[in-house]
Structure formats: structure tokens, C-alpha cells
Design an enzyme around this catalytic site. Structure first.
Site, PDB file in Angstrom:
ATOM      1  CG  HIS A   1      -7.560  -3.107  -1.994  1.00  0.00           C
ATOM      2  ND1 HIS A   1      -7.003  -2.067  -1.283  1.00  0.00           N
ATOM      3  CD2 HIS A   1      -6.826  -4.202  -1.677  1.00  0.00           C
ATOM      4  CE1 HIS A   1      -5.986  -2.516  -0.566  1.00  0.00           C
ATOM      5  NE2 HIS A   1      -5.863  -3.812  -0.781  1.00  0.00           N
TER       6      HIS A   1
ATOM      7  CG  HIS B   1       0.428  -9.597  -2.594  1.00  0.00           C
ATOM      8  ND1 HIS B   1       0.292  -8.273  -2.923  1.00  0.00           N
ATOM      9  CD2 HIS B   1      -0.455  -9.821  -1.589  1.00  0.00           C
ATOM     10  CE1 HIS B   1      -0.636  -7.724  -2.145  1.00  0.00           C
ATOM     11  NE2 HIS B   1      -1.101  -8.643  -1.340  1.00  0.00           N
TER      12      HIS B   1
ATOM     13  CG  ASP C   1      -3.208  -5.105  -2.880  1.00  0.00           C
ATOM     14  OD1 ASP C   1      -2.825  -4.231  -2.083  1.00  0.00           O
ATOM     15  OD2 ASP C   1      -3.935  -6.058  -2.536  1.00  0.00           O
TER      16      ASP C   1
ATOM     17  CG  HIS D   1      -1.908  -1.141   1.206  1.00  0.00           C
ATOM     18  ND1 HIS D   1      -2.698  -1.460   2.296  1.00  0.00           N
ATOM     19  CD2 HIS D   1      -2.202  -2.076   0.254  1.00  0.00           C
ATOM     20  CE1 HIS D   1      -3.438  -2.525   2.008  1.00  0.00           C
ATOM     21  NE2 HIS D   1      -3.149  -2.918   0.782  1.00  0.00           N
TER      22      HIS D   1
END
Length: 305
Positions: free
Chosen positions: A237, A264, A241, A78
């Protein structure tokens, strides 16, 4: 020339770690040209500096974790996303725990912190990683891909098969030539499912998670009384990310990013795949700011929009 950027003054904040639930002090300090974003574990007997780098990302199960010499800094995405959105090239990030504080679950607090410190240009050319050949990573039906593009645009598709998520946008395409990161992306919060949070707490995780820093869903609906900040906050969101995950490569990308159900781990694998192919990218600078892609100019990125 299009110049590198850092912050004008030191700023500090305090928050809690999403997984530890412990208080974390965060200090942002200006850094010299060509420093990059460097995280420093100042709580250790001998502080350890961990530069943001695609090859320093270790664990990616629940967040992006930077690792070096046994030291870790977790949940960097973030803050990295805010740095990318505001065009910050050089920054020291001092942290008193192994986790960046979760704040409100979005990048908005970090944007505010950086804007409060002030942003200044430095007398060095801003470096970009220009993707010159397509690069793709797949994992089952999930994928993430970079294609050559003179600018930075992203297309992200999610598929959670949850009634509350399904009612919102599942797909989002953003081109930062004509989109404000601060206005359109930064406020999107992380989200989680109540049954998963309970399971994680039993494993000693998500101890700092609450409706103050996440959108929480049960099997059917959103539990937060204040609802959503954007109609398509979930996919926004995931894009937030991805922007942070990609920025650990060390420079802003000139590329088109396309992803389906990426996270991720896949984002980091994509960066590693890119770096493994030296013919797939080149480092470029712009002597004439007008020759740079729209959206990377100082005023465009740092306006209080």
C-alpha cells in the site's frame, strides 16, 4: 508512436470521504490530448478546476491534497495511482466534496471504474519525464530518491515496529517491466492503528474510516476478520501511495524510485526537488512503441490482469 490515453465513456460512482464521513459523488470524463488529470469541484457555486501538479499539492499530513484558489481536493493518491497503473494521461475528475471517496481503501475500485469506462488511445505522443541525474530528499532517517533508469521501478522499505506488520514483508522491489500493477499492487488497502483512529475522530477526522475501507490494527494484531489481501499488503500500500504521489508530476516517470519510511510529504518534496533542477530530467516521447521501456505498452498496462 506510443500514444496518450483517456477513457472511452463517462463513468460515475458514489462513496464516502475518509475524513468527512460524508457521501461523495465521483464522475470520470474523457479529456482531450495534453489535458492531463484535472480535478473539478463541481459542488462549489462556481466550479473550480484543479489540474494535478506537483506544485499544487498543499497539505500532505494525512493524504495528498490539491489546492487552488481556496478550493481543495484531498486524498487524490489512490485514484492517481490507478491512473498511473493503467497509463491514463488525460482525464476529468468531477467531485462533489473536498475529498475523493475512499472506496475500499485501495486503488482497485478506481481500476475497475476506469476499465469499465474503457481505455482508448489518442492521436498524440505520450510524454514521459526521464530522470537524467539522481535527486534525493532526506528528513531524519527517512528518504526518497530518484535515479536514472530506462523504465519504472520502485523499492520501498517500511519500519513500523508493530508485531503484525513485522511479520509481513518490510521491503518490496517492483519493476513494472515484469509486474502487473492491477494484479500485484492495486488491491493493497490503507491501514491505521485503532488508537490513532480514535484520536483523529476527536479532531473531526477519519469519520468515514472503518474496517470496510482500511486494515485496522490494535497494539498486537490485525482486527479485520478477513485478514490481508497480500502477504505484504502494508508495504504494497505504501508503494501504491508512492505511485500516486509521483504521478501528480504530470507524466509517467522513467526512473528508479527508492524510499525508506517515505510518505506523501517527502514524495512531493522529491518531485519539487526534481522540477527545481532542469538538468535532472527531460521530456521524451517514443515514435516507435518498441523503443519504449517494457511495461508501458497499451496491452501491457490495460490488460484485465
Amino acid at each position: 508512436m506510443l500514444k496518450q490515453r483517456t477513457i472511452k465513456s463517462i463513468v460515475k460512482t458514489v462513496g464516502i470521504g475518509l475524513h468527512s464521513g460524508r457521501k461523495v459523488e465521483l464522475t470520470l470524463r474523457p479529456a482531450a490530448p495534453d489535458t492531463g488529470i484535472v480535478f473539478s469541484r463541481v459542488d462549489l457555486p462556481t466550479p473550480v478546476d484543479i489540474p494535478a501538479s506537483a506544485l499544487s499539492i498543499g497539505d500532505t499530513r494525512l493524504a495528498s491534497v490539491l489546492q487552488k484558489d481556496g478550493a481543495r481536493v484531498s486524498t487524490v493518491e489512490h485514484l492517481m495511482s490507478a491512473c498511473a497503473g493503467l497509463g491514463i494521461d488525460n482525464l476529468y475528475v468531477d467531485v462533489t466534496a473536498e475529498e475523493i471517496p475512499i472506496m475500499d481503501g485501495s486503488a482497485a475500485s478506481f481500476v475497475f471504474l476506469i476499465q469499465s469506462a474503457g481505455i482508448e488511445e489518442q492521436n498524440a505522443a505520450k510524454k514521459f519525464i526521464k530522470v537524467t541525474k539522481p535527486v534525493e530528499i532526506r528528513d531524519g532517517d527517512k528518504f526518497a530518491r530518484l535515479d536514472p533508469y530506462f523504465g519504472f521501478k520502485l523499492k520501498f522499505t517500511i519500519d513500523f515496529r508493530h508485531p503484525a506488520v513485522d511479520k509481513t514483508g518490510q521491503e518490496l522491489e517492483v519493476d513494472f517491466a515484469n509486474t502487473s500493477y492491477v494484479r500485484e499492487i492495486a488491491r493493497a488497502r490503507t491501514f491505521g492503528f485503532a488508537h490513532e483512529v480514535e484520536m483523529m475522530r476527536e479532531l473531526g477526522l477519519a469519520r468515514g474510516g472503518s474496517m470496510d475501507n482500511a486494515i485496522v490494527l490494535d497494539e498486537y494484531r490485525i482486527l479485520n476478520n478477513d485478514g490481508l489481501r497480500y502477504d505484504d499488503e502494508f508495504v504494497k500500500h505504501k508503494m501504491l501511495d508512492a505511485i500516486g504521489d509521483l504521478y501528480v508530476v504530470g507524466h509517467p516517470l522513467l526512473a528508479s524510485y527508492t524510499a525508506y519510511k517515505s510518505g506523501h510529504g517527502l514524495n512531493n518534496a522529491l518531485l519539487r526537488e526534481l522540477l527545481a533542477h532542469e538538468d535532472a530530467y527531460e521530456i521524451v516521447t517514443f515514435d516507435d512503441p518498441k523503443a519504449a521501456p517494457t511495461g508501458f505498452g497499451f496491452d501491457a498496462q490495460t490488460a484485465f490482469a
